[in-house]
Design a protein around this motif. Structure first.
Motif, PDB file in Angstrom:
ATOM      1  N   GLN A 213      90.055 -65.773 -45.181  1.00 21.61           N
ATOM      2  CA  GLN A 213      88.709 -65.268 -45.395  1.00 21.61           C
ATOM      3  C   GLN A 213      88.144 -64.756 -44.069  1.00 21.61           C
ATOM      4  O   GLN A 213      88.473 -65.262 -42.996  1.00 21.61           O
ATOM      5  CB  GLN A 213      87.801 -66.378 -45.932  1.00 21.61           C
ATOM      6  N   PRO A 214      87.285 -63.733 -44.111  1.00 21.37           N
ATOM      7  CA  PRO A 214      86.673 -63.237 -42.876  1.00 21.37           C
ATOM      8  C   PRO A 214      85.864 -64.328 -42.174  1.00 21.37           C
ATOM      9  O   PRO A 214      85.321 -65.229 -42.816  1.00 21.37           O
ATOM     10  CB  PRO A 214      85.765 -62.101 -43.361  1.00 21.37           C
ATOM     11  N   VAL A 215      85.783 -64.232 -40.863  1.00 25.00           N
ATOM     12  CA  VAL A 215      85.045 -65.189 -40.040  1.00 25.00           C
ATOM     13  C   VAL A 215      83.790 -64.508 -39.509  1.00 25.00           C
ATOM     14  O   VAL A 215      83.872 -63.414 -38.920  1.00 25.00           O
ATOM     15  CB  VAL A 215      85.905 -65.682 -38.865  1.00 25.00           C
ATOM     16  N   ARG A 216      82.629 -65.133 -39.714  1.00 26.69           N
ATOM     17  CA  ARG A 216      81.388 -64.572 -39.174  1.00 26.69           C
ATOM     18  C   ARG A 216      81.308 -64.860 -37.678  1.00 26.69           C
ATOM     19  O   ARG A 216      81.368 -66.006 -37.269  1.00 26.69           O
ATOM     20  CB  ARG A 216      80.166 -65.153 -39.894  1.00 26.69           C
ATOM     21  N   TRP A 217      81.161 -63.811 -36.880  1.00 27.32           N
ATOM     22  CA  TRP A 217      81.075 -63.993 -35.430  1.00 27.32           C
ATOM     23  C   TRP A 217      79.669 -63.727 -34.889  1.00 27.32           C
ATOM     24  O   TRP A 217      79.398 -64.000 -33.714  1.00 27.32           O
ATOM     25  CB  TRP A 217      82.089 -63.112 -34.704  1.00 27.32           C
ATOM     26  N   TRP A 218      78.764 -63.210 -35.751  1.00 27.11           N
ATOM     27  CA  TRP A 218      77.392 -62.982 -35.313  1.00 27.11           C
ATOM     28  C   TRP A 218      76.455 -63.080 -36.508  1.00 27.11           C
ATOM     29  O   TRP A 218      76.818 -62.716 -37.634  1.00 27.11           O
ATOM     30  CB  TRP A 218      77.240 -61.601 -34.685  1.00 27.11           C
ATOM     31  N   ASP A 219      75.258 -63.588 -36.262  1.00 25.72           N
ATOM     32  CA  ASP A 219      74.233 -63.634 -37.299  1.00 25.72           C
ATOM     33  C   ASP A 219      72.876 -63.536 -36.614  1.00 25.72           C
ATOM     34  O   ASP A 219      72.709 -63.975 -35.466  1.00 25.72           O
ATOM     35  CB  ASP A 219      74.328 -64.933 -38.098  1.00 25.72           C
ATOM     36  N   VAL A 220      71.903 -62.979 -37.306  1.00 19.91           N
ATOM     37  CA  VAL A 220      70.549 -62.907 -36.765  1.00 19.91           C
ATOM     38  C   VAL A 220      69.826 -64.206 -37.092  1.00 19.91           C
ATOM     39  O   VAL A 220      69.971 -64.742 -38.197  1.00 19.91           O
ATOM     40  CB  VAL A 220      69.791 -61.678 -37.332  1.00 19.91           C
ATOM     41  N   ASP A 221      69.081 -64.732 -36.139  1.00 21.40           N
ATOM     42  CA  ASP A 221      68.446 -66.048 -36.269  1.00 21.40           C
ATOM     43  C   ASP A 221      66.928 -65.904 -36.158  1.00 21.40           C
ATOM     44  O   ASP A 221      66.398 -65.546 -35.100  1.00 21.40           O
ATOM     45  CB  ASP A 221      68.976 -66.975 -35.166  1.00 21.40           C
ATOM     46  N   PHE A 222      66.232 -66.172 -37.265  1.00 20.59           N
ATOM     47  CA  PHE A 222      64.775 -66.090 -37.298  1.00 20.59           C
ATOM     48  C   PHE A 222      64.117 -67.450 -37.085  1.00 20.59           C
ATOM     49  O   PHE A 222      62.907 -67.575 -37.241  1.00 20.59           O
ATOM     50  CB  PHE A 222      64.303 -65.516 -38.635  1.00 20.59           C
ATOM     51  N   SER A 223      64.895 -68.468 -36.759  1.00 23.75           N
ATOM     52  CA  SER A 223      64.349 -69.830 -36.705  1.00 23.75           C
ATOM     53  C   SER A 223      63.675 -70.171 -35.375  1.00 23.75           C
ATOM     54  O   SER A 223      62.986 -71.186 -35.266  1.00 23.75           O
ATOM     55  CB  SER A 223      65.459 -70.843 -36.978  1.00 23.75           C
ATOM     56  N   LYS A 224      63.865 -69.345 -34.350  1.00 20.17           N
ATOM     57  CA  LYS A 224      63.288 -69.633 -33.035  1.00 20.17           C
ATOM     58  C   LYS A 224      62.057 -68.760 -32.816  1.00 20.17           C
ATOM     59  O   LYS A 224      61.903 -67.722 -33.443  1.00 20.17           O
ATOM     60  CB  LYS A 224      64.321 -69.390 -31.940  1.00 20.17           C
ATOM     61  N   ARG A 225      61.189 -69.199 -31.912  1.00 19.45           N
ATOM     62  CA  ARG A 225      59.978 -68.445 -31.631  1.00 19.45           C
ATOM     63  C   ARG A 225      59.846 -68.197 -30.124  1.00 19.45           C
ATOM     64  O   ARG A 225      59.951 -69.126 -29.328  1.00 19.45           O
ATOM     65  CB  ARG A 225      58.742 -69.182 -32.140  1.00 19.45           C
ATOM     66  N   ALA A 226      59.641 -66.936 -29.783  1.00 23.36           N
ATOM     67  CA  ALA A 226      59.439 -66.570 -28.383  1.00 23.36           C
ATOM     68  C   ALA A 226      58.107 -67.097 -27.897  1.00 23.36           C
ATOM     69  O   ALA A 226      57.130 -67.179 -28.647  1.00 23.36           O
ATOM     70  CB  ALA A 226      59.494 -65.055 -28.233  1.00 23.36           C
ATOM     71  N   LYS A 227      58.064 -67.473 -26.626  1.00 28.25           N
ATOM     72  CA  LYS A 227      56.823 -67.950 -26.009  1.00 28.25           C
ATOM     73  C   LYS A 227      56.292 -66.882 -25.059  1.00 28.25           C
ATOM     74  O   LYS A 227      57.036 -66.092 -24.503  1.00 28.25           O
ATOM     75  CB  LYS A 227      57.081 -69.255 -25.264  1.00 28.25           C
ATOM     76  N   GLY A 228      54.989 -66.900 -24.886  1.00 29.38           N
ATOM     77  CA  GLY A 228      54.366 -65.932 -23.999  1.00 29.38           C
ATOM     78  C   GLY A 228      53.207 -65.246 -24.682  1.00 29.38           C
ATOM     79  O   GLY A 228      53.059 -65.296 -25.906  1.00 29.38           O
ATOM     80  N   SER A 229      52.408 -64.552 -23.911  1.00 27.05           N
ATOM     81  CA  SER A 229      51.255 -63.848 -24.458  1.00 27.05           C
ATOM     82  C   SER A 229      51.709 -62.611 -25.216  1.00 27.05           C
ATOM     83  O   SER A 229      52.821 -62.115 -25.026  1.00 27.05           O
ATOM     84  CB  SER A 229      50.313 -63.437 -23.327  1.00 27.05           C
ATOM     85  N   ALA A 230      50.822 -62.119 -26.080  1.00 30.75           N
ATOM     86  CA  ALA A 230      51.129 -60.894 -26.823  1.00 30.75           C
ATOM     87  C   ALA A 230      51.401 -59.740 -25.861  1.00 30.75           C
ATOM     88  O   ALA A 230      52.287 -58.906 -26.103  1.00 30.75           O
ATOM     89  CB  ALA A 230      49.981 -60.557 -27.775  1.00 30.75           C
ATOM     90  N   ARG A 231      50.675 -59.686 -24.756  1.00 36.76           N
ATOM     91  CA  ARG A 231      50.876 -58.610 -23.787  1.00 36.76           C
ATOM     92  C   ARG A 231      52.262 -58.701 -23.144  1.00 36.76           C
ATOM     93  O   ARG A 231      52.948 -57.680 -22.967  1.00 36.76           O
ATOM     94  CB  ARG A 231      49.790 -58.659 -22.718  1.00 36.76           C
TER      95      ARG A 231
END
Length: 628
Positions: free
Chosen positions: A219-237
């Motif tokens: 079976q194919p092996v997944r080597w990359w996936d997009v991860d929406f579970s983390k949140r960047a820190k910092g100001s909107a600017r």
């Protein structure tokens, strides 16, 4: 950009006829009109058709390291190949060419499958390693470049960029897959992990396959996936500044070419942003192209001209007829599988215009998925807030009852078409979103199927893969889950398939700088309120671009390519819609009387079935080509 094909005998090294490999590549000559090559050895054959972009005079394929122990056939571009080349030279690698193909060969020799994480690019390739007695196949993170494969009755694995390359092999059976037809009727395309020809598979985006001789195909092996579970820190600017820098990196990395380069310019936010950043990086005027339509409500020549003037581009415009359905058969031949996104007609036309001037064109695809630009994200978020007001056990009785009694009014303005929304609120949010991204509802398509088709499906529904993706999504909220599912299915299955097939049909290389994986990984960490705020999708991106683009570009309503299929089936194509009921091909899966009733309801204006009729037209023509 290129077309590739090959054969690999995974059980024992049987001889491979070079003529067979040539036949599989020659039917893909449109993907690579500048050159061709075939390489064979006991048990393996690789073929290639080349569209020359980098190192035009060199880098023929298939390409081998000295001694031919490692050989590659490669479709795509590696944007960071110069940096990788320098790193590999530091490890002792000696290069004979100036392109990116040889970099992949040395990267495999140095790092094996771990090479993939180091690549920034769009690609699908196969590497034969004689020492390991193995064939290594890989596809890029987003699924920009296609890869089809099938296990044959003689023990070989055949592969090709396009389905037509596999069908050139006489051992490929042309049997339709009922589940793929259900997928197509549900979604409007055959998904990235399915194929309408039974037994044929597509290597999913972000996967690799290592086939070792003497072992079963894994079976194919997944080597990359997009991860929406983390949140960047910092100001909107601060996040705004980082977003612009990552967009800038994506654009500049994709401007490397040894042939003329330009951009598609629709006048929307995404393509305008790409052109702005190209103009910043270019010493000469950027070549841009736009197609216009006669319908005032859908014509984007004005906004595109505004952006072209602002950045002093070398701009080309062509007005095309929105009723140019004479292109249908061209599209059917280009896509192989049925494809019902009617905007493909306009995409093909803008690709043809671009190819008259350039060989590479940058597009704005990807920002809607990365930064929640589609209207459906806004509706889904609003529906989820309403669902939260009632316990799950009460949603179906309350909203379901209201939806049942509310009249269906396809003809009415959107605020008065509440029936669909009420029925969606009665469902689980994941299930409702899966249906919202679809074309033909389960009730309508199941009313069309014949008894034999219903038995073959055994209760399977095309929405299931979407629901599963949302429930397995690495994310924190409903917006995360919806975007993740679109990255898994909508983006590779619809958007990128459309751009690849229409551009390759005219030998144009399309590049998507807003799908640079560094940009996508960053966008996935942005707080939901910076992606979608106050009903405004791509909120942070628009704020970041305010110094670059006028407000009438940034905040005007989103407008897609117009293709008035509903009007066609009440006018010029009304007879074709009625004739679908007499198609012996469609009668294999559908009840003719049900199709006849659908066409009649649409023609009379009693109901809106334009998109479903378009699906049936494209399915009928594709199936005739594929299955006779």
């Amino acid at each position: 950009m290129c077309g590739i094909a090959g054969l690999y005998h995974s059980v024992q090294p049987k001889p491979v006829d070079p003529a067979r490999i040539a036949a599989m590549t020659d039917v893909q000559a449109h993907r690579g009109p500048d050159g061709s090559g075939v390489w064979t050895a006991p048990g393996v054959g690789l073929g290639h058709r080349r569209l020359s972009i980098i190192d035009v005079a060199g880098s023929p394929q298939p390409m081998a390291l000295p001694g031919e122990q490692v050989v590659i056939t490669f479709n795509g571009e590696i944007y960071n190949f110069a940096e990788l080349r320098a790193e590999l030279q530091g490890k002792g690698a000696v290069f004979r060419t100036q392109g990116d193909t040889e970099v992949l060969l040395h990267a495999w020799a140095a790092w094996g499958p771990d090479m993939l994480a180091r690549l920034n690019g769009m690609f699908a390739f196969a590497i034969h390693d004689a020492g390991r007695q193995a064939l290594f196949i890989a596809r890029d993170r987003m699924g920009v470049k296609p890869f089809h494969y099938v296990e044959l009755g003689d023990g070989a694995v055949a592969f090709a960029s396009e389905l037509k390359g596999l069908l050139a092999h006489p051992l490929v059976r042309r049997t339709p897959d009922a589940a793929a037809i259900e997928d197509y009727m549900a979604l409007g395309y055959v998904p990235d992990d399915a194929c309408i020809v039974a037994g044929v598979k597509k290597l999913p985006a972000g996967h690799f396959l290592l086939i070792e001789r003497g072992r079963r195909v894994p079976q194919p092996v997944r080597w990359w996936d997009v991860d929406f579970s983390k949140r960047a820190k910092g100001s909107a600017r601060d996040l705004e500044a980082e977003l612009v820098e990552r967009m800038r990196e994506g654009v500049r990395s994709r401007m490397v070419a040894d042939v003329p380069l330009g951009a598609f310019l629709s006048g929307g936010v995404d393509s305008s942003a790409v052109v702005a950043l190209m103009a910043e990086a270019s010493r000469s005027p950027v070549q841009t192209c736009t197609i216009g339509f006669e319908e005032a409500g859908h014509d984007e020549r004005g906004p595109a001209g505004l952006v072209a003037g602002r950045f002093a581009t070398d701009h080309a415009v062509r007005t095309v007829r929105s009723d140019d359905f004479g292109v249908i058969d061209t599209l059917v031949a280009a896509f192989d599988e049925p494809f019902a996104d009617a905007s493909a007609l306009a995409t093909y036309q803008v690709c043809a215009l671009a190819r008259e001037r350039v060989t590479v064109a940058l597009s704005g695809d990807g920002a809607d998925e990365a930064l929640a630009g589609y209207r459906r994200y806004k509706f889904h978020a609003a529906e989820e807030r309403v669902r939260a007001l009632l316990p799950p056990g009460l949603r179906e009785p309350v909203f379901g009852a209201l939806g049942d009694v509310y009249p269906k009014a396809d003809w009415a303005p959107r605020p008065f078409r509440a029936k669909t929304t009420l029925l969606a609120l009665a469902q689980d949010g994941d299930e409702a979103y899966a249906q919202a991204v679809g074309v033909t509802t389960p009730a309508v398509r199941h009313g069309l199927y014949g008894q034999a088709m219903a038995r073959q499906l055994g209760g399977y529904r095309g929405e299931e893969r979407y629901v599963a993706a949302m429930r397995q999504a690495p994310g924190r909220d409903a917006l995360d889950r919806a975007q993740y599912a679109d990255f898994r299915h909508w983006l590779p299955g619809d958007i990128l398939t459309k751009v690849d097939r229409t551009s390759m049909a005219v030998a144009l290389e399309a590049r998507e700088p807003l799908l640079d994986h560094r940009l996508i990984e960053f966008c996935a960490t942005l707080p939901a309120k910076l992606r979608l705020r106050g009903g405004e999708g791509k909120w942070l991106m628009k704020k970041a671009l305010e110094p670059w683009l006028p407000r009438e570009i940034l905040y005007r309503p989103k407008m897609g390519f117009v293709t008035p299929v509903s009007a066609w089936f009440r006018g010029a194509l009304a007879d074709e819609a009625a004739g679908l009921a007499r198609s012996p091909v469609l009668a294999t899966w559908f009840e003719p009387h049900a199709i006849e009733r659908l066409a009649a309801e649409h023609r009379s204006g009693r109901a809106e079935h334009g998109r479903t009729l378009w699906q049936l037209v494209m399915l009928e023509r594709s199936a005739r080509r594929l299955f006779g």
